[in-house]
Each structure stands twice: as structure tokens, then as C-alpha cells.
Scaffold this motif. Structure first.
Motif, short mmCIF file in Angstrom:
data_model
loop_
_atom_site.label_atom_id
_atom_site.label_comp_id
_atom_site.label_asym_id
_atom_site.label_seq_id
_atom_site.Cartn_x
_atom_site.Cartn_y
_atom_site.Cartn_z
N LYS A 112 0.85 -1.19 0.00
CA LYS A 112 0.00 0.00 0.00
C LYS A 112 0.89 1.24 0.00
O LYS A 112 1.36 1.70 1.04
CB LYS A 112 -0.92 -0.01 1.22
CG LYS A 112 -1.89 -1.18 1.26
CD LYS A 112 -2.91 -1.10 0.12
CE LYS A 112 -3.95 -2.20 0.25
NZ LYS A 112 -4.93 -2.17 -0.87
N ASN A 114 0.26 4.35 -0.47
CA ASN A 114 -0.23 5.53 0.24
C ASN A 114 0.10 5.48 1.73
O ASN A 114 0.36 6.51 2.36
CB ASN A 114 -1.74 5.70 0.04
CG ASN A 114 -2.54 4.54 0.60
OD1 ASN A 114 -2.18 3.38 0.43
ND2 ASN A 114 -3.65 4.84 1.26
N LYS A 115 0.14 4.28 2.30
CA LYS A 115 0.50 4.15 3.72
C LYS A 115 1.97 4.49 3.93
O LYS A 115 2.35 5.10 4.93
CB LYS A 115 0.21 2.74 4.21
CG LYS A 115 -1.27 2.35 4.16
CD LYS A 115 -2.10 3.23 5.08
CE LYS A 115 -3.56 2.79 5.08
NZ LYS A 115 -4.40 3.69 5.92
N THR A 117 3.80 6.53 1.99
CA THR A 117 4.00 7.97 1.80
C THR A 117 3.46 8.77 2.99
O THR A 117 4.03 9.79 3.36
CB THR A 117 3.35 8.44 0.49
OG1 THR A 117 1.96 8.10 0.49
CG2 THR A 117 4.03 7.80 -0.71
N GLU A 118 2.37 8.29 3.59
CA GLU A 118 1.86 8.96 4.79
C GLU A 118 2.88 8.88 5.92
O GLU A 118 3.08 9.84 6.67
CB GLU A 118 0.55 8.31 5.23
CG GLU A 118 -0.64 8.65 4.34
CD GLU A 118 -1.89 7.88 4.73
OE1 GLU A 118 -1.85 7.19 5.79
OE2 GLU A 118 -2.89 7.95 4.00
#
Length: 239
Positions: A112, A114-115, A117-118
Motif C-alpha cells: 500500500k 499511500n500508507k 508515503t503517509e
């Protein structure tokens, strides 16, 4: 936390944020990128290396592909041997880049993104939950031991930059998806040029990526094809 104060030869005077991120080979392993020993195997098995018995013998005694590369490029090896190790190492890095480009092009992948990059964004203390904060004078840093283009390709943040070199406008955006071509290789400044900018090298920016072992898309200032990686980076850059 890092603190830099002015000296006679250094105009830097700033403080880092509380948290600094350091990434190593395992960081991109979950994306399918190889570890160092797997890089060694890819290089060793390259068809051009297999035609060079001197390089094969050297590699059988040393599994650090970065030091092997430097030993051959800087040593008394033939031009054919130097070209063989350049081509094999570039092939290995092109393989990593093709893996990362699958993520950039939204292929079906297991991690994932996006996880991830967060998580990275938490280390940018000038930005919280997508909002940019007023300038508090602090600098945020990511240090990486990796030479791949994970951050340039997959982490999107207009504040992030690599100090000391001209940053491509597509880096750290969703637009950097194409296969690397000649214009995508960054020529590093020579010693004189670096001395002229080093006192202000961190003044223009808030969030910095420091590639401690160089990068697969860096080239010496004279434009030669030598990859600036691993051992002796300072000497490589000055040539």
C-alpha cells in the motif's frame, strides 16, 4: 535533532526537526527491489561479466558490488572490463527502476504505497495532515543509503529536494514515470562549483533528501558514464 551554527567558512545556521528518517536496502525490499547480495548476483550473472574471467574471479572473493565497481573503474583494468562492469551495474539498477515504475504507473501491486508515503510525510515537520505550516526555521531531513529512485518516483511532495544539484521538475511528483533517458541523468558539480554554493546549500528549502551512497542517475561532472555510488564518492565526484 541536528543543529548547525555559523563558522568562518560556513553560513549555515539552522535547526533540524525533532525526527529524521534513515532508510536502507530493506526499505524498498517490500516493493520487490533486491537486497545487496541479490544485486551482486544480478551483476555477476550478466552476460558481459561472464565473458570477463578477471572480474568473475574478483567477484568470487568479494560480495560487495559497490567496492567491486570502484576497484575496477579506478584500477588497472582494461576498457572492456570497465565497460562490462558499468553495463552490468546499470542493468541491475535499471531492473530496480522498472520495478518502481510499476508502482508509479499504478500497476497491481501488493504494498500500500499511500500508507508508506503517509509515514514518510510525518518526518516533514513543515506539513501536517496535508497542510503546510508557517515557516518556523526548522529543516526536515530524509537520509537514505539506497541509490534507487524510490523517492524521486513515488513520493510526491513539492517541498522535498536534493541539495547541491539541479532537481528535475518531475522529481517528487506523479509525472516522473518514463524510463530513464540521457536527459534524466544528473551531472554533479565539480569541486570548485560545490565550494561556491556549499555555504548556502541548505538555505533554499525546508525538506531535504540526502543520498549518502550516491544515486543511480548521478554522473561525474565531466559527463562520463561512471556511476557515483558506494566507496570513494568524493573522489568520483571530483573527477
Amino acid at each position: 535533532m541536528l543543529r548547525f551554527k555559523k563558522t568562518k567558512d560556513n553560513n549555515m545556521n539552522f535547526q533540524s526537526g525533532k525526527h529524521i528518517l534513515l532508510t536502507g536496502a530493506g526499505f524498498t525490499k517490500n516493493f520487490g527491489a533486491p537486497l545487496a547480495i541479490e544485486m551482486w548476483a544480478t551483476i555477476f550473472n550478466h552476460k558481459k561479466i561472464q565473458t570477463q574471467p578477471g572480474i568473475k574471479e574478483l567477484m568470487m572473493d568479494n560480495f560487495d558490488y559497490e567496492s567491486i565497481y570502484t576497484s575496477i573503474i579506478e584500477g588497472s583494468y582494461t576498457e572492456d572490463e570497465k565497460k562490462a562492469i558499468r553495463d552490468a551495474v546499470m542493468f541491475a539498477y535499471d531492473n530496480i527502476d522498472s520495478i518502481l515504475r510499476k508502482y508509479a504507473c499504478d500497476f497491481q501491486v501488493s504494498v500500500k504505497l499511500n500508507k508508506i508515503t503517509e509515514f514518510i510525510t510525518r518526518f516533514n515537520e513543515n506539513r501536517i495532515k496535508g497542510y503546510y505550516l508557517p515557516d518556523n526555521g526548522n529543516k526536515s531531513f530524509i537520509f537514505t543509503l539506497n541509490q534507487d529512485l524510490f523517492f524521486e518516483r513515488l513520493y510526491c511532495d513539492s517541498l522535498l529536494s536534493i541539495p547541491g544539484i539541479e532537481n528535475d521538475l518531475e522529481w517528487f511528483t506523479s509525472d516522473f514515470r518514463k524510463q530513464l533517458g540521457d536527459p534524466d541523468y544528473c551531472r554533479l558539480p565539480n569541486e570548485g562549483a560545490l565550494n561556491r554554493i556549499k555555504s548556502d546549500i541548505l538555505q533554499n528549502g525546508k525538506f531535504f533528501l540526502i543520498k549518502l551512497h550516491g544515486s543511480c542517475n548521478w554522473r561525474s561532472y565531466d559527463g562520463t558514464e561512471n556511476i557515483v555510488i558506494g566507496k570513494g564518492k568524493k573522489e568520483q565526484i571530483q573527477k
